[in-house]
Design a protein around this motif. Structure first.
Motif, PDB file in Angstrom:
ATOM      1  N   PHE A 200     -84.630 -20.317-105.859  1.00 25.60           N
ATOM      2  CA  PHE A 200     -84.376 -20.234-104.415  1.00 25.60           C
ATOM      3  C   PHE A 200     -82.924 -20.593-104.090  1.00 25.60           C
ATOM      4  N   PHE A 201     -82.449 -21.714-104.610  1.00 20.49           N
ATOM      5  CA  PHE A 201     -81.080 -22.142-104.296  1.00 20.49           C
ATOM      6  C   PHE A 201     -80.034 -21.275-105.000  1.00 20.49           C
ATOM      7  N   ARG A 202     -80.378 -20.778-106.179  1.00 21.19           N
ATOM      8  CA  ARG A 202     -79.466 -19.850-106.858  1.00 21.19           C
ATOM      9  C   ARG A 202     -79.280 -18.597-105.995  1.00 21.19           C
ATOM     10  N   LEU A 203     -80.376 -18.122-105.420  1.00 22.74           N
ATOM     11  CA  LEU A 203     -80.320 -16.921-104.589  1.00 22.74           C
ATOM     12  C   LEU A 203     -79.508 -17.161-103.318  1.00 22.74           C
ATOM     13  N   GLU A 213     -84.791 -15.501 -94.485  1.00 21.27           N
ATOM     14  CA  GLU A 213     -84.765 -14.214 -95.173  1.00 21.27           C
ATOM     15  C   GLU A 213     -85.257 -14.368 -96.612  1.00 21.27           C
ATOM     16  N   ALA A 214     -84.830 -15.443 -97.266  1.00 20.59           N
ATOM     17  CA  ALA A 214     -85.242 -15.679 -98.654  1.00 20.59           C
ATOM     18  C   ALA A 214     -86.743 -15.966 -98.737  1.00 20.59           C
ATOM     19  N   LEU A 215     -87.255 -16.768 -97.804  1.00 22.20           N
ATOM     20  CA  LEU A 215     -88.670 -17.130 -97.828  1.00 22.20           C
ATOM     21  C   LEU A 215     -89.576 -15.949 -97.478  1.00 22.20           C
ATOM     22  N   ALA A 216     -89.017 -14.932 -96.831  1.00 21.13           N
ATOM     23  CA  ALA A 216     -89.817 -13.753 -96.454  1.00 21.13           C
ATOM     24  C   ALA A 216     -89.838 -12.681 -97.545  1.00 21.13           C
ATOM     25  N   LEU A 217     -89.082 -12.877 -98.616  1.00 23.83           N
ATOM     26  CA  LEU A 217     -88.966 -11.855 -99.657  1.00 23.83           C
ATOM     27  C   LEU A 217     -90.285 -11.607-100.378  1.00 23.83           C
ATOM     28  N   SER A 218     -90.549 -10.337-100.637  1.00 23.43           N
ATOM     29  CA  SER A 218     -91.646  -9.961-101.530  1.00 23.43           C
ATOM     30  C   SER A 218     -91.015  -9.325-102.767  1.00 23.43           C
ATOM     31  N   THR A 234     -87.629 -11.807 -91.902  1.00 18.84           N
ATOM     32  CA  THR A 234     -87.350 -13.242 -91.962  1.00 18.84           C
ATOM     33  C   THR A 234     -88.585 -14.015 -91.536  1.00 18.84           C
ATOM     34  N   VAL A 235     -88.744 -15.202 -92.085  1.00 20.28           N
ATOM     35  CA  VAL A 235     -89.892 -16.046 -91.736  1.00 20.28           C
ATOM     36  C   VAL A 235     -89.539 -16.889 -90.518  1.00 20.28           C
TER      37      VAL A 235
END
Length: 391
Positions: A200-203, A213-218, A234-235
């Motif tokens: 997550f943090f690398r992304l 946006e990251a948390l909403a990724l599939s 986005t979440v």
């Protein structure tokens, strides 16, 4: 129109006087006067009352500030995103609703002087006091629109200059060395367990994407072969506390970003580990399409990454950083590495290039200072060597 008193005789033989009059632009008849003098006096009284705004039809019901605020909040909830409304409601409840001069106050009671005093005090308490100002200003604008008051008491106040948050005290971003330390610490903490947290943090650090946006990724958004990532949602948290996925605020938020090789490797590793975790639970294939999923295969709550970040920062002996700070970190390092402004605008999903330009201005101003120091150090070293040689 000129005053004209009329008279008619009723069936019982009694004379009744009446007149036609225009009040507030509307013609009407007033009847039932027993003599001409009474009718004349009544006509004049109506005209005086109209001129002074004292007619019943001219009177607007007085309502309290919090009554209209409740109506305004209901309308606002329908106009903005759930996450935005949560911030508005939080600011209203904590900084307006039960605070003087609004608690129990009628709309027409607040004076410009009281409005100025409120804003002056608020500016000493909140860095982003302008967010609270916008709430009360919009409510009073609505009061003017509805005819409850003649003028908005906040329309001509002087806004105090916003307090600046000390840059390194609040730690809004990391420099290159700090980011490297942070990611190294994240890997050491989570390599054996909770590898997704490191991913997550690398992304965030290598794409500049927003937390939601990251948390909403599939996984359907991730193309590991072509090394791209599609950002299209986005979440957010609704007022009821429910986690949902929404489209970005602007069209610019929809974007396809390119991933570096190392980040692709990290995501590929996490995808494999996620599959193995579900396989160990008896699933033939992963029942969850989210890249970052909770223990119940749902969205991770927006507050969780903050907890992880503090844990990582503590292990790395770094000051904690706000999650949005990784976006700032990415932007700052991207400018320093030479990325042009249009590329950065697209990568960050900024609708307005001026937002990106502000980042450029901040970084280039810092680089100018560093340039001056480098030059001064170079000249000073040369001068010292020359002096030593002469001795």
């Amino acid at each position: 129109m000129t005053m004209k008193i009329e008279v008619r005789t009723l069936k019982n033989g009694v004379k009744s006087y009446y007149f036609r009059i225009v009040l507030n632009g509307k013609p009407t008849h007033k009847r039932g006067f027993s003599n001409r003098k009474e009718a004349v006096n009544a006509y004049r009284a109506y005209k005086v009352a109209e001129a002074n705004g004292q007619l019943e039809s001219q009177q607007v019901k007085r309502i309290k500030f919090n009554e209209l605020a409740k109506t305004w909040l209901t309308m606002k909830e329908k106009d903005v995103r759930p996450s935005t409304f949560r911030k508005i409601k939080y600011n209203f409840v904590n900084h307006v609703q039960n605070v003087k001069p609004f608690r129990g106050c009628f709309l027409d009671e607040l004076t410009p002087a009281q409005a100025q005093a409120f804003i002056n005090k608020l500016s000493t308490q909140l860095v982003r006091y302008d967010q609270v100002f916008d709430i009360v200003d919009q409510i009073y604008k609505k009061a003017v629109q509805y005819g409850y008051i003649q003028k908005n008491p906040f329309s001509e106040i002087d806004k105090p200059r916003r307090k600046k948050t000390p840059l390194r005290d609040s730690v809004n971003f990391y420099d290159k060395e700090e980011l490297i330390r942070f990611l190294k610490s994240a890997y050491q903490l989570y390599n054996k367990g909770h590898y997704s947290r490191y991913a997550f943090f690398r992304l965030l650090a290598f794409t500049g994407m927003r937390k939601g946006e990251a948390l909403a990724l599939s996984w359907g958004d991730v193309d590991l072969i072509n090394k791209t990532l599609s950002i299209s949602k986005t979440v957010v948290t609704t007022t009821s506390g429910e986690m949902i996925s929404e489209a970005p605020k602007t069209k610019a938020g929809n974007r396809l970003v390119t991933l570096d090789d190392d980040t692709v490797s990290v995501l590929a590793e996490w995808k494999l580990r996620q599959h193995q975790l579900y396989k160990a639970l008896g699933y033939e294939s992963s029942p969850c399409e989210f890249v970052f999923n909770s223990s119940v295969n749902a969205f991770i709550t927006l507050g969780k990454p903050r907890q992880w970040c503090r844990e990582i920062a503590k292990a790395a002996d770094l000051p904690p950083i706000i999650i949005h700070g990784f976006r700032h970190t990415y932007a700052t390092l991207a400018v320093q590495s030479g990325m042009d402004i249009k590329q950065l605008q697209y990568q960050l999903g900024h609708r307005d290039v001026h937002t990106t330009l502000q980042i450029y201005a901040e970084v280039t101003n810092q680089q100018k200072k560093e340039t001056a120091s480098i030059f001064a150090n170079f000249v000073n070293e040369s001068t010292q060597k020359s002096n030593q040689e002469n001795h």
